[in-house]
Design a protein around this motif. Structure first.
Motif, PDB file in Angstrom:
ATOM      1  N   UNK A   2       0.848  -1.201   0.000  1.00  0.00           N
ATOM      2  CA  UNK A   2       0.000   0.000   0.000  1.00  0.00           C
ATOM      3  C   UNK A   2       0.882   1.248   0.000  1.00  0.00           C
ATOM      4  N   UNK A   3       0.643   2.113  -0.977  1.00  0.00           N
ATOM      5  CA  UNK A   3       1.285   3.429  -1.018  1.00  0.00           C
ATOM      6  C   UNK A   3       0.207   4.457  -0.742  1.00  0.00           C
ATOM      7  N   UNK A   4       0.271   5.122   0.398  1.00  0.00           N
ATOM      8  CA  UNK A   4      -0.780   6.043   0.822  1.00  0.00           C
ATOM      9  C   UNK A   4      -0.196   7.452   0.909  1.00  0.00           C
ATOM     10  N   UNK A   5      -0.727   8.354   0.102  1.00  0.00           N
ATOM     11  CA  UNK A   5      -0.193   9.717   0.028  1.00  0.00           C
ATOM     12  C   UNK A   5       1.318   9.670  -0.229  1.00  0.00           C
ATOM     13  N   UNK A   6       1.689   8.917  -1.252  1.00  0.00           N
ATOM     14  CA  UNK A   6       3.096   8.799  -1.635  1.00  0.00           C
ATOM     15  C   UNK A   6       3.339   9.674  -2.858  1.00  0.00           C
ATOM     16  N   UNK A   7       4.337  10.536  -2.786  1.00  0.00           N
ATOM     17  CA  UNK A   7       4.624  11.506  -3.843  1.00  0.00           C
ATOM     18  C   UNK A   7       5.961  11.188  -4.502  1.00  0.00           C
ATOM     19  N   UNK A   8       6.006  11.369  -5.821  1.00  0.00           N
ATOM     20  CA  UNK A   8       7.254  11.123  -6.531  1.00  0.00           C
ATOM     21  C   UNK A   8       8.251  12.262  -6.316  1.00  0.00           C
TER      22      UNK A   8
END
Length: 306
Positions: free
Chosen positions: A238-244
């Protein structure tokens, strides 16, 4: 019939004591009730170490005993407190003491096998003791690891700075017991030469990975988990509120991971790419949790980012 707490079955009494002690009560208030409370309470406290201030951690590292019990979990929760650079030194000393006592009990191992290791504190880029942090965590071998930021969920802050994040990912590879990882409030290093290096080393027993409130997370490094690593036990990522990039940029979507996987594999091996693509769609979810009041990547409707 008159029934007292002392008449309760030991397993029920232990649940009551554990709840009272874990709720932030002063331990002595609970342990002084009677000898049954003391015996059960002391055993629970030493099985489940919880430090809520740097001073507690320092004192235990210098004088702590294990009361003849095997350590099961360690929690360091410094919410609302400044985590000085020596917190890692005290944690290392406390864990090494516990390991040494385990050896005296005839259960000697190079690492302490834990059910859970939970951290809730900030790290700092200017700290020069990152190697001590790595040494401290390397003493343990937890089944569950959680490091979350001490700020409220709606505060987007960084608790795990980039130099610590890179060391932390290396440490995961030394834990043969690890099954569940949760890290939040984390920022990663920006390295153009390693954008497709796997985010994690090969971890055969890993079941779940949760990365939340993350910045500068490379889609390629996540895709490489599926393309390069095998991770046979993996059930969910799970990637939650993940920014590049920064929080002013866009959140990572599943399509970003799919495109990165295509770059890594296709067109060299179209069959492998189809298998990886299927696995990504089965195991990976990208989600939004916290919206900015203004600006940034705003998502309407579903929490899932495809």
């Amino acid at each position: 019939m008159h029934v007292t707490l002392g008449d309760l079955p030991p397993e029920i009494l232990l649940l009551i004591i554990a709840y009272a002690l874990s709720s932030g009560s002063v331990p002595s208030d609970i342990l002084c009730v009677n000898h049954q409370f003391r015996d059960a309470g002391v055993e629970w406290l030493y099985k489940n170490l919880c430090f809520r201030s740097p001073e507690q951690l320092r004192l235990f590292s210098q004088t702590g005993e294990n009361a003849g019990v095997v350590l099961r979990s360690v929690t360091v929760d410094l919410t609302g407190k400044f985590a000085r650079s020596d917190v890692w030194q005290h944690l290392r000393e406390a864990l090494c003491r516990s390991r040494d006592r385990t050896e005296k009990m005839g259960l000697g191992k190079k690492q302490i096998v834990l059910e859970a290791l939970c951290l809730r504190l900030n790290s700092y880029s200017r700290d020069t003791s990152h190697h001590v942090f790595e040494e401290a965590l390397s003493v343990t071998n937890p089944r569950v690891f959680r490091w979350t930021g001490p700020d409220p969920d709606h505060h987007f802050s960084t608790a795990i700075v980039a130099p610590v994040a890179s060391r932390l990912c290396r440490i995961f590879g030394t834990w043969s017991n690890i099954q569940d990882i949760m890290v939040t409030n984390i920022t990663f290093s920006v390295d153009p030469d390693n954008l497709v290096m796997p985010l994690l080393p090969e971890i055969p027993g890993l079941r779940t990975l949760y990365v939340g409130q993350a910045t500068f997370l490379s889609a390629g490094s996540v895709a490489a988990i599926f393309c390069i690593n095998r991770m046979p036990s993996l059930e969910r990522v799970r990637l939650v509120d993940a920014y590049c990039e920064s929080i002013w940029g866009s959140r990572i979507r599943r399509s970003d991971i799919e495109k990165a996987a295509q770059t890594i594999i296709f067109p060299q091996d179209e069959v492998q790419y189809e298998g990886v693509l299927s696995r990504i769609r089965k195991l990976l979810t990208c989600e939004k949790k916290t919206e900015r009041i203004i600006g940034g990547d705003r998502v309407e409707g579903s929490i899932f980012l495809v």
